[in-house]
Design an enzyme around this catalytic site. Structure first.
Site, PDB file in Angstrom:
ATOM      1  N   ILE A 126      73.098  21.204  11.139  1.00  0.00           N
ATOM      2  CA  ILE A 126      71.923  20.999  10.299  1.00  0.00           C
ATOM      3  C   ILE A 126      71.883  22.058   9.210  1.00  0.00           C
ATOM      4  O   ILE A 126      72.019  23.260   9.489  1.00  0.00           O
ATOM      5  CB  ILE A 126      70.618  21.077  11.120  1.00  0.00           C
ATOM      6  CG1 ILE A 126      70.536  19.924  12.122  1.00  0.00           C
ATOM      7  CG2 ILE A 126      69.393  21.100  10.215  1.00  0.00           C
ATOM      8  CD1 ILE A 126      70.363  18.557  11.505  1.00  0.00           C
ATOM      9  N   LYS A 127      71.695  21.601   7.967  1.00  0.00           N
ATOM     10  CA  LYS A 127      71.438  22.514   6.857  1.00  0.00           C
ATOM     11  C   LYS A 127      69.953  22.446   6.525  1.00  0.00           C
ATOM     12  O   LYS A 127      69.401  21.368   6.298  1.00  0.00           O
ATOM     13  CB  LYS A 127      72.255  22.138   5.621  1.00  0.00           C
ATOM     14  CG  LYS A 127      71.939  23.028   4.411  1.00  0.00           C
ATOM     15  CD  LYS A 127      72.562  22.504   3.126  1.00  0.00           C
ATOM     16  CE  LYS A 127      72.151  23.389   1.945  1.00  0.00           C
ATOM     17  NZ  LYS A 127      72.590  22.843   0.647  1.00  0.00           N
ATOM     18  N   GLN A 128      69.305  23.601   6.498  1.00  0.00           N
ATOM     19  CA  GLN A 128      67.869  23.641   6.245  1.00  0.00           C
ATOM     20  C   GLN A 128      67.515  24.850   5.383  1.00  0.00           C
ATOM     21  O   GLN A 128      68.168  25.894   5.463  1.00  0.00           O
ATOM     22  CB  GLN A 128      67.109  23.720   7.576  1.00  0.00           C
ATOM     23  CG  GLN A 128      65.599  23.711   7.467  1.00  0.00           C
ATOM     24  CD  GLN A 128      65.058  22.472   6.770  1.00  0.00           C
ATOM     25  OE1 GLN A 128      64.855  22.494   5.557  1.00  0.00           O
ATOM     26  NE2 GLN A 128      64.863  21.392   7.527  1.00  0.00           N
TER      27      GLN A 128
END
Length: 353
Positions: free
Chosen positions: A239-241
């Site tokens: 996940i990129k956040q």
């Protein structure tokens, strides 16, 4: 100057708060933390096929951070997302896609993430030398009046044919189009896994009503945490956040469902604890959380990037995906910024809080 002293110097008056913080929210013992055995320890018993495991291992085993369980990724999809002029005019060499790949190689990144033809134009020369992450959808800005939607620019099969190790995609959670995007990307990620590629999801919020009374809740820990939770549910391996900058979005906007313990027990005002709540929503770290580097701010870029890396690492995250802070500068300076971020993940004195 030693790496830890340089990190302390760059953090300035935030050094003590960030480097000495002891988290009393979600215990680090409850997390699945990065390490050299991360793929075996976390993914081996999942439904991911051997080709996906191989792709994940190649991501984690490339570049300067190889074997650590951490990721340093160069993302350059801004030519579509923010316009080529806005992205590359500060340093026009990056209109040429080969220089994007060269920067990632020179900085010893784990991988380079970009658009279909940026990577396709160099695939035969470089796809076997550094893992390629093909971003399959984008928000384009040439429509007038502007619209905000993520649309697919190509097929998962084409990414596989050019030798990609992984595919990436963005979902604008909270937008009018989010239901369609969720369905599209769930199917795309299923196909990517069938073909043996890993999957990375940019879990971004997008809704003008997420701003209220002068506060922007697009980076609220509780809202971004739920976006992460949906992202891992539809098959994202990573996940990129955006790093959380505040909390209480659910309460301020008075919608959805939350719980008081999110704010009293599971988070605090410390950015490390806010980031840890984002990670908790990635199945307690069974899926790696990488935070974005954000826009270039000029002279403060190096310090800001190192600060974000410290927060991510101490929260239990898996690394940083940093683009504009690096490619909008001369290549030598961009390499220095990326390597300074990598130093945080290599420094044993920067521990899990």
């Amino acid at each position: 100057m030693s790496a830890i002293n340089k990190i302390q110097e760059l953090l300035g008056d935030k050094a003590d708060n960030l480097l000495s913080h002891v988290s009393k929210t979600i215990s680090k013992e409850q997390l699945h933390l990065p390490g050299s055995d991360f793929v075996d320890r976390v993914f081996l018993n999942s439904d991911r096929n051997p080709q996906v495991l191989k792709s994940l291992q190649s991501l984690y085993n490339h570049g300067r951070l190889a074997g650590t369980g951490y990721l340093s990724i160069l993302p350059v999809d801004q030519g579509i997302e923010h316009s080529a002029a806005a992205s590359f005019a500060p340093n026009p060499i990056y209109f040429d896609p080969e220089n994007i790949v060269k920067l990632a190689i020179e900085a010893d990144c784990n991988a380079v993430a970009s658009t279909f033809d940026v990577l396709a134009s160099t695939a035969r020369k470089y796809a076997h030398k550094i893992p390629y992450i093909v971003k399959i959808n984008h928000n384009e800005l040439l429509t007038y009046p502007s619209t905000f939607d993520q649309i697919q620019f190509g097929t998962v099969e084409r990414a596989w044919e050019m030798g990609a190790t992984a595919v990436g995609a963005t979902i604008y959670f909270g937008s009018e189009q989010s239901d369609r995007q969720i369905q599209e990307i769930a199917l795309a990620f299923e196909r990517a896994h069938e073909l043996g590629m890993a999957t990375i999801l940019w879990c971004y919020l997008r809704n003008s009503d997420f701003k209220k009374d002068g506060t922007d809740y697009h980076t609220s820990a509780d809202l971004t945490g739920q976006a992460n939770h949906i992202g891992v549910t539809i098959g994202a391996d990573i996940i990129k956040q955006k790093l959380a900058t505040n909390n209480g979005g659910y309460k301020a906007l008075n919608f959805g469902k939350t719980h008081d313990k999110v704010y009293s027990d599971l988070t605090s005002d410390n950015p490390i604890d806010l980031c840890r709540y984002q990670l908790a929503n990635c199945y307690m770290g069974r899926r790696g959380l990488i935070n974005s580097g954000g826009a270039s701010g000029g002279d403060s870029d190096l310090a800001n990037a190192v600060e974000t890396a410290v927060v991510n690492k101490r929260a239990g995250g898996s690394g940083l995906i940093l683009g504009r802070k690096a490619f909008q500068k001369p290549m030598k300076e961009g390499v220095e910024i990326i390597r300074s971020v990598q130093d945080v993940y290599l420094e044993s004195e920067v521990t899990i809080a």
